[in-house]
Design a protein around this motif. Sequence first.
Motif, PDB file in Angstrom:
ATOM      1  N   MET A 121      -3.109  -5.199   1.521  1.00 24.48           N
ATOM      2  CA  MET A 121      -3.208  -3.809   1.938  1.00 24.48           C
ATOM      3  C   MET A 121      -3.508  -3.671   3.432  1.00 24.48           C
ATOM      4  SD  MET A 121      -2.591  -1.428  -0.200  1.00 24.48           S
ATOM      5  CE  MET A 121      -1.366  -2.193  -1.245  1.00 24.48           C
TER       6      MET A 121
ATOM      7  N   ALA B  49       0.884   1.977  -7.814  1.00 25.07           N
ATOM      8  CA  ALA B  49       0.233   0.795  -8.384  1.00 25.07           C
ATOM      9  C   ALA B  49       0.602   0.671  -9.858  1.00 25.07           C
ATOM     10  CB  ALA B  49      -1.279   0.905  -8.228  1.00 25.07           C
TER      11      ALA B  49
ATOM     12  N   TRP C 155      -6.519  -1.189  -4.388  1.00 18.62           N
ATOM     13  CA  TRP C 155      -5.776  -1.026  -3.122  1.00 18.62           C
ATOM     14  C   TRP C 155      -6.545  -0.098  -2.174  1.00 18.62           C
ATOM     15  CZ3 TRP C 155       0.017   0.014  -4.904  1.00 18.62           C
ATOM     16  CH2 TRP C 155       0.524  -1.174  -5.466  1.00 18.62           C
TER      17      TRP C 155
END
Lengths: 472, 508
Positions: free
Chosen positions: B324, B486, B495
């Motif tokens: 990320m 996701a 995330w």
Amino acid sequence: MKALFSQPLHVVNAGLRGFADNITSAGGTVTNLDWQPPAGADAALGWQLANLLRDPRIEEANRTAYARYLAAQPRLFDVILARDAMPGLGGGQRRILHSGPPIAWADMCGPQQGAIAGAIVYEGWADTIEAAEALAASDAVAFDPCHHHSAVGPMAGIISPSMPVWVVEDGETGKYAFSNLNEGLGKVLRFGANSPEVIDRLRWLSGEFFAVMQAAVRGLEDRNLKPLMAQALHMGDEVHNRNAAASCLMFKRLVLSLGRLELDRAMVNRALAFVAANDHFFLNISMAASKVMMDAAHGEPHSSLVTVMARNGVNFGIRLSGTGEMWFQAPANPVNGLYFPGYSIADAAADLGDSAITETAGLGGFAMAASPAIVQFVGGTPADAVANSRRMLNITLGANPAFTLPALNFGGTPAGIDARAVLDTGILPVINTGIAHRKAGVGQIGAGITTAPLECFAGAVAALAGTLEAAP
Amino acid sequence: MTLQSRTYPNLYKDSVTLMTVSAQIMAIPGIAAASVAMASASNVENLGLAGLGCFAVRPNDLIVALDGTEAACAEALIRADSLLKASASAAPDASAPEPLRSLSMAVACAPAANLALISVPGDYAAAEAMKALRLGMDVMIFSDNVPVAAERALKEFAEMKGLMVMGPDCGTAIVNGVSLGFANVVRRGAVGVVGASGTGMQELTVRIHQHGAGISQALGTGGHDLSEAIGGISMLQGLDALADDPATEVIVLVSKPPSAAVADRVLGRARGCAKPVVVIFLGADPAAVTGGNLYGAATLAAAADRAVALLNGTDVAVPAVRDMAVMTRTLNPTQRHVRGVFCGGTFCFEAQLVLAAAGHRGQSNAPVEGNALPNDIAQSTGNSFLDMGDDAFTQGRPHPMIDPSLRNARIRTEAADPGAAVVLFDVVLGYGASADPVSGLLSAIAEAKGRGSNAIFIGHVCGTDADPQDRVAIVQALEHAGVLVAGSNAEAAAWSAAILTAQMGDGA
């Protein structure tokens, strides 16, 4: 839950309709309720009611009470003066019986006050209507509901000691029920009329007519009323607001009996002419027969079966088999009906009379499918009549096989109102009724269909719940 | 402006109809406020508070109350009248069957009925449930606001009769392969679920389906079942039923953490079960779930993964962790907060847990332990996690899963905050959920971006390829709009945590 895993899922959907579509598209089966808040939207009473559903004590009591209702065999036993047959009216007591639940003189509707004043003059306890009213307002005359004396009377429902009464006997229980004689239409005591011609007719009814009728009834070969009423249902009567066929059938029996007697021909002819002119002649006998059937069912502890529905022109009252002598009352619902020309709902008295005992016994509005002519009063169709009878099956313990309805493929009339079902479904007992003018003495101004108020059933179920909680 | 009203005696309409009619008359130009409601005590109080007038409490009566111009009110009364009558009274056709007014009537005409689904207003739900039990049916109570004493009475009675009460406040169940309430379309299989959390069960069943396995039964218990007052009666019954069910090989239990005594009772019973039982008490330490055939899990996704692994005898494939940090290149150093806006209460709860585990605390209208209630739910500060299905947002409105417009507006607001690094949200598919859950969402995102927001949108779509909504198209549309989609709610939260951590590193 475990059992459910091995069964096809069949959901009853109470509430949001959208959920049903999901279930159907996933292969489940759904029955949708047209749900409305039960128990008049009283959530606390609704919870009480829910806890009475399938209560084994109530179910058992209802089976017993309903079986006694079905087993009852009303027979026309006699016609006799009230004071000689009814303990409450004998021995010189100044007591007058009226329709509906208990009510004080000051609170009575116009027709009932007018009828009582007329009865006081008829009895000779006062000379004028004014004096009779003053006497009624004092404590010198006692008033009681007919239902407290195993009796019923249409409209004002007045029975005073010197009036002749029909005596109907239940061959099974040996109980008796009483009703007054039908005076015909027009200016009559039961609608509150009390003019001299009304009093004169009452005197003739308790004189010459009574003598002929008593002889005829005592000579009857067939006293059974159930088969006669069942036959009348097949001839277009519902034996409450339409008694044309039943009156004819009774007329035949009376003629045969009188033919065997040596009575004065002129007297007999006048009596028979009176009977023949009155299509409601049988109503009071139908009511007494209904009363004795419901009395057979009355008094079974815990039973939710309705054994009385009656109106006094102010309140509607009911009784349950399982709550003894208690009345459950509420203001009467308006009548949906047709008025004779010149009259309107503004002229109408509130729903009046004990004649709803016929509906209580599965007749009248409950047997409307037998009597398509009746629905004309509300601009309905024969299909409406059938629908009314069918709807009542949802609030009754069963159908009476003794009273069959051709339009329902000879199924029995819905009978044995379960107060729980009324409160749960909001389906109100339907009643065929005449409409009285609010002023004494004007008479009948229309006819139509009304319903028993939900509040009566709410009170009754709450009381029944109380007796169950108190029970061991 | 004038206040006008009309009362309809003894006309009952369900809340969905009432809200629909309210919405249609609100749309009339010149109407400032309008309410179409049953005259219950709480509604009458609300009408008074809303300045729409004083009314008598008569729960069977329907009130149309208006505030607006004379002309608009007159039009609204006519419109309301025709809307109310259209559905109400199509003149009774004498030949039509009598409407079924009671459960007794329903059972009389459908003797095979074996489950009652109850979604009537909460005041009346317990009574309907009791009647259903007395008629021998199992019960699912979708309605909420049922008193605890009534829930207890229902469950004790049901236990005595060998029946089960799912709910009150049970939004989801799958019985014999049929979805009830809000539920996704999943294949039938060998995993049985008992859950006190609706969206938690949806996430579990969806992921089990995505792993190629299926659901034997998913039984809801309602959110209060594992409280001390109820003692987990339904969860224990559900566990026993699945333990005896030959079609169930693995069992999953899901709930927020119960009280210690109830947790002991449930875990004790589960330990005695011959089948493996995966337990997820969201927020409790999974390591505390020990003994017998028990397996603890920290997230809904992990619980689903574990259940399928136990079923298959091999671990399931889990996608590699996505980096990320690279995503944060476009962010300003001042963008340091996550703004979660959720339809699913359990998703809001689980996201807070995942972020808290990574050290990111915040505020929530449904806070996990350690997070705080906001001073003003209309205004987010710092990290914020909003359960848009909470009563505070749904008074007189449909749940955001049905009508996501309020949720979408809030996403737009959060994205406009210069401090927001991540806007985190869920999209729930399946029966009961909005038929078009994303077009409003996509415009909200486009609008936010058009106004210069560069916050990162992270979403999670809870749904299967068999749901009535087109999951593939929805995920594509979201990705096309720049949303990071996701595979699970826990992953979306992870995330978000990674981005916050990276941003904090930058600022340090």
